[in-house]
Enzyme design. Structure first.
Site, mmCIF file in Angstrom:
data_model
loop_
_atom_site.group_PDB
_atom_site.id
_atom_site.type_symbol
_atom_site.label_atom_id
_atom_site.label_comp_id
_atom_site.label_asym_id
_atom_site.label_seq_id
_atom_site.Cartn_x
_atom_site.Cartn_y
_atom_site.Cartn_z
ATOM 1 N N ASP A 51 0.825 -1.214 0.000
ATOM 2 C CA ASP A 51 0.000 0.000 0.000
ATOM 3 C C ASP A 51 0.860 1.264 0.000
ATOM 4 O O ASP A 51 0.675 2.157 0.841
ATOM 5 C CB ASP A 51 -0.931 0.022 1.215
ATOM 6 C CG ASP A 51 -1.640 -1.293 1.436
ATOM 7 O OD1 ASP A 51 -2.098 -1.885 0.450
ATOM 8 O OD2 ASP A 51 -1.737 -1.732 2.596
ATOM 9 N N GLU A 217 -11.227 0.899 -2.041
ATOM 10 C CA GLU A 217 -10.568 1.276 -0.785
ATOM 11 C C GLU A 217 -9.348 2.122 -1.123
ATOM 12 O O GLU A 217 -9.274 2.720 -2.191
ATOM 13 C CB GLU A 217 -10.171 0.013 -0.002
ATOM 14 C CG GLU A 217 -9.325 -0.949 -0.820
ATOM 15 C CD GLU A 217 -9.116 -2.302 -0.148
ATOM 16 O OE1 GLU A 217 -9.630 -2.495 0.965
ATOM 17 O OE2 GLU A 217 -8.436 -3.154 -0.744
#
Length: 547
Positions: A51, A217
């Protein structure tokens, strides 16, 4: 060989080794993205920096990534050209709440951070799915960051990104973890105080992805040409795409655009990351690829704008949507910089641990003692009361798999306490399945053992076998050779010349939301007023040598 030739060769090797192990100018022997010809290859980091988010401040690029349960957390990486990176610090020395993360919390902790620069401060926001959204800040990312502030308390709040608007308002985009919130696949915007340290409301849902963008997300909030943009991955970690939403109003409604997908490329699920620009006006996108036991490795894609929509990668069969590149010209940052990679090998010559190392839980100072004596001391710690296997042990010192194929070797010895029951020290490949070689002392005698555990986070029990007896308190060399698909073979040696294979091949397995790691540890089974210790002389990552 003539004496002068031998001496010259030896001098070159010494100088090369000195350069190799200098933390400030480290070059990996097993993965370097810079091809040296003006081009780079993907991934730029073949390691689990999950991420990723990045920014440019002046001539410097900074990146951070998810840490989950590992500590210190929130690694800060620095680059001058988006291709060559080094680890310069960690923004979170201990995970909070401290008492909770003193125990191993596989898969919990730091999820999907965002790094930003505003009014002379660097900010990082991240979501902890069990506690809420936190923030830390600093004026110098190499130095100490502030203590964490809980900006938005609540379960299931994840993937935040702050945004300071030009009208003076401050906002934060975020998403929801279905495992805690009972809802996912929606994005929201909340307003923050001007300082960005507290939410002013509970947020407004601005996009629902249930229809065509499930599991949306990883929000990143930007503004360009009067549009608010939310960069967000959708479709799942290993199979998803990079979505970009835009609106003239921060609360929507938002239009939808797929900026990058896998297409015909071999890079699965290319998404979740950072839009950054260079000093020369180029646009680039950093993202991850889920590579199973290797973790979520980091790629760099060219990016361009067309009709106020970004196209990430190279446009091929689908108009307006890019595909990942495997090789491309390096970003134009105005000058050339030398090759550099995050550190892997460690000679343990410093009074501090190399920044590539992280513990399985919050560290305690007496676990280890780095020194300038040329080794690392790991004091054995009692296993937890609910100990089932190594995955329950907080004091495992880990680092990421650095490449698809490599060899890692450590030189260690166990200085045991004769009153301790089952004191041991070893080298492990850690994931939901794990294997390891370890030296064990029992009744004053030392032996070498091999252990394997399958499904360690559920019902897994470790099986061990004795390999050989050892001379007490003498150094032994433990090695793992890792080949494609994470196939591992263990070896040991008593002289660092002749290595004997141990056990069957073992397939590394990812951990909870992370790739497999390489770990060093020293543990025991009983409480006592003093411990023995493992003395680690060095840890080296090298190319496969044919073992």
């Amino acid at each position: 060989m003539n004496n002068w030739k031998y001496s010259f060769t030896l001098l070159i090797l010494v100088l090369f080794s000195a350069n190799l192990f200098a933390q400030n100018n480290y070059q990996s022997l097993v993965w370097t993205a810079d091809l040296g010809n003006g081009k780079y290859k993907n991934p730029i980091l073949h390691a689990d920096y999950s991420d990723p988010d990045a920014i440019r401040v002046g001539d410097d690029f900074y990146m951070t990534a998810s840490s989950f349960n590992h500590s210190p957390a929130l690694p800060i990486l620095h680059s001058k050209d988006l291709v060559n990176w080094e680890i310069i610090s960690h923004a979170l020395i201990k995970q909070v709440p401290i008492a909770a993360f003193d125990k191993v919390q596989h898969g919990n902790g730091v999820w999907a951070p965002a790094i930003r620069y505003h009014n002379d401060y660097f900010y990082i926001y991240w979501g902890d799915p069990d506690y809420g959204i936190y923030m830390v800040k600093t004026k110098d990312p190499k130095e100490k960051w502030s203590d964490p502030v809980l900006v938005f308390e609540g379960k299931g709040l994840i993937d935040p990104c702050p945004f300071w608007d030009d009208d003076g308002n401050t906002y934060m985009s975020f998403a929801y973890a279905g495992s805690r919130a009972g809802i996912k696949s929606v994005l929201a915007i909340a307003q923050l105080t001007k300082e960005g340290d507290q939410v002013l409301d509970d947020g407004v849902i601005v996009y629902d992805g249930h229809g065509i963008d499930p599991t949306i997300e990883g929000t990143k909030l930007h503004k360009r040409n009067g549009y608010y943009y939310i960069f967000a991955p959708a479709g799942g970690v290993s199979t998803g795409w990079q979505l970009v939403l835009r609106s003239k109003d921060i609360y929507g409604p938002y239009e939808r655009h797929v900026a990058m997908h896998q297409g015909s490329s071999p890079t699965n699920g290319p998404h979740q990351g950072a839009w950054v620009d260079t000093q020369t006006g180029e646009d680039w996108f950093i993202h991850f690829q889920d590579k199973d036991m290797y973790g979520r490795i980091v790629h760099l894609q060219p990016m361009r704008w067309e009709n106020d929509w970004p196209i990430i990668g190279v446009e091929k069969e689908t108009k307006g949507t890019g595909e990942p590149v495997l090789e491309y010209k390096k970003p134009n940052v105005g000058k050339q910089y030398p090759k550099q990679t995050p550190a892997e090998s460690d000679e343990f010559e410093s009074t501090t641990l190399g920044k590539q190392w992280q513990w399985q839980a919050n560290s305690k100072g007496f676990w280890f003692m780095p020194s300038k004596n040329g080794h690392l001391t790991l004091y054995s710690q009692k296993t937890p009361e609910d100990y089932n296997n190594l995955l329950d042990v907080p004091n495992i010192l880990t680092q990421k798999f650095p490449a698809e194929e490599f060899m890692a070797t450590t030189k260690l010895r166990l200085i045991g306490n004769k009153d301790i029951i089952n004191e041991r020290a070893g080298f492990a490949v850690v994931g939901e399945d794990y294997s390891h070689l370890f030296v064990q002392q029992e009744s004053g005698k030392q032996t070498l053992h091999f252990g394997v555990c399958k499904n360690g986070l559920t019902s897994g029990k470790e099986t061990t076998s004795k390999i050989t007896e050892l001379e007490n308190e003498t150094y032994i060399y433990l090695r793992v050779a890792v080949r494609k698909e994470g196939i591992c073979q263990w070896y040991y040696s008593t002289d660092n010349k002749s290595y004997k294979p141990v056990g069957d091949e073992f397939k590394a397995r990812a951990g909870k939301w992370i790739g497999a790691t390489l770990g060093l540890y020293a543990i025991r089974d009983n409480q006592i007023n003093d411990s023995g210790y493992a003395e680690i002389d060095w840890f080296r990552v090298e190319p496969l040598n044919g073992n």
